[in-house]
Design a protein around this motif. Structure first.
Motif, short mmCIF file in Angstrom:
data_model
loop_
_atom_site.label_atom_id
_atom_site.label_comp_id
_atom_site.label_asym_id
_atom_site.label_seq_id
_atom_site.Cartn_x
_atom_site.Cartn_y
_atom_site.Cartn_z
N GLU A 2 39.73 40.42 37.32
CA GLU A 2 38.45 41.10 37.57
C GLU A 2 38.14 41.00 39.06
O GLU A 2 37.96 39.90 39.58
N VAL A 3 38.08 42.14 39.72
CA VAL A 3 37.85 42.19 41.16
C VAL A 3 36.39 42.51 41.44
O VAL A 3 35.84 43.46 40.88
N LYS A 53 53.78 31.08 39.13
CA LYS A 53 53.85 30.70 37.72
C LYS A 53 52.48 30.42 37.10
O LYS A 53 52.27 30.71 35.94
N SER A 54 51.57 29.85 37.84
CA SER A 54 50.29 29.44 37.26
C SER A 54 49.14 30.30 37.80
O SER A 54 49.29 31.00 38.80
N VAL A 55 48.02 30.23 37.09
CA VAL A 55 46.82 30.94 37.53
C VAL A 55 46.43 30.47 38.93
O VAL A 55 46.06 31.27 39.79
N GLY A 56 46.55 29.15 39.18
CA GLY A 56 46.22 28.61 40.50
C GLY A 56 47.09 29.20 41.60
O GLY A 56 46.61 29.46 42.71
N VAL A 79 41.02 35.58 38.09
CA VAL A 79 42.29 35.78 37.41
C VAL A 79 42.13 35.34 35.97
O VAL A 79 41.73 34.21 35.69
N ILE A 80 42.43 36.24 35.05
CA ILE A 80 42.29 35.97 33.62
C ILE A 80 43.67 36.08 32.98
O ILE A 80 44.26 37.16 32.97
N PRO A 81 44.18 34.96 32.47
CA PRO A 81 45.50 35.02 31.82
C PRO A 81 45.49 35.96 30.61
O PRO A 81 44.55 35.94 29.81
N SER A 82 46.50 36.79 30.52
CA SER A 82 46.64 37.70 29.38
C SER A 82 48.09 38.13 29.29
O SER A 82 48.88 37.89 30.20
#
Length: 99
Positions: A2-3, A53-56, A79-82
């Motif tokens: 989401e920006v 690899k990660s959201v971070g 950042v939303i994992p999906s």
């Protein structure tokens, strides 16, 4: 992802800059080529898989704004994992997923 477009603009970035950087980071860029005799090889430049690899890792992705400052993605986007299609293909210029 989401920006927050207003925040992004306040930080001196636009969607073209952000989209282009993310495209290279994840899919690569083959503008450079290596020539060996009669053979030419594309050089694909992209972020190492370890660094995305990660959201971070993704939130820390950096963008250089129009003032030369380094801005991280997490400063203007969430950042939303999906999960989504692994590949988007185009047929007659219309996108479709071959999932």
């Amino acid at each position: 992802m989401e920006v927050d477009r207003a925040k992004m603009a306040d930080l001196g970035l636009n969607m073209s800059m952000v989209g282009g950087t993310m495209q290279v980071a994840f899919n690569g860029n083959t503008d450079a080529q290596y020539r060996d005799g009669d053979y030419e090889y594309d050089i694909n430049v992209r972020m190492d898989e370890f660094d995305r690899k990660s959201v971070g890792d993704i939130e820390a992705l950096g963008f250089v704004n129009n003032r030369g400052e380094l801005i991280q993605l997490k400063q203007f986007a969430k950042v939303i994992p999906s999960e989504g299609p692994s590949e988007l293909q185009r047929q007659d210029r219309i996108g479709f997923c071959n999932c």
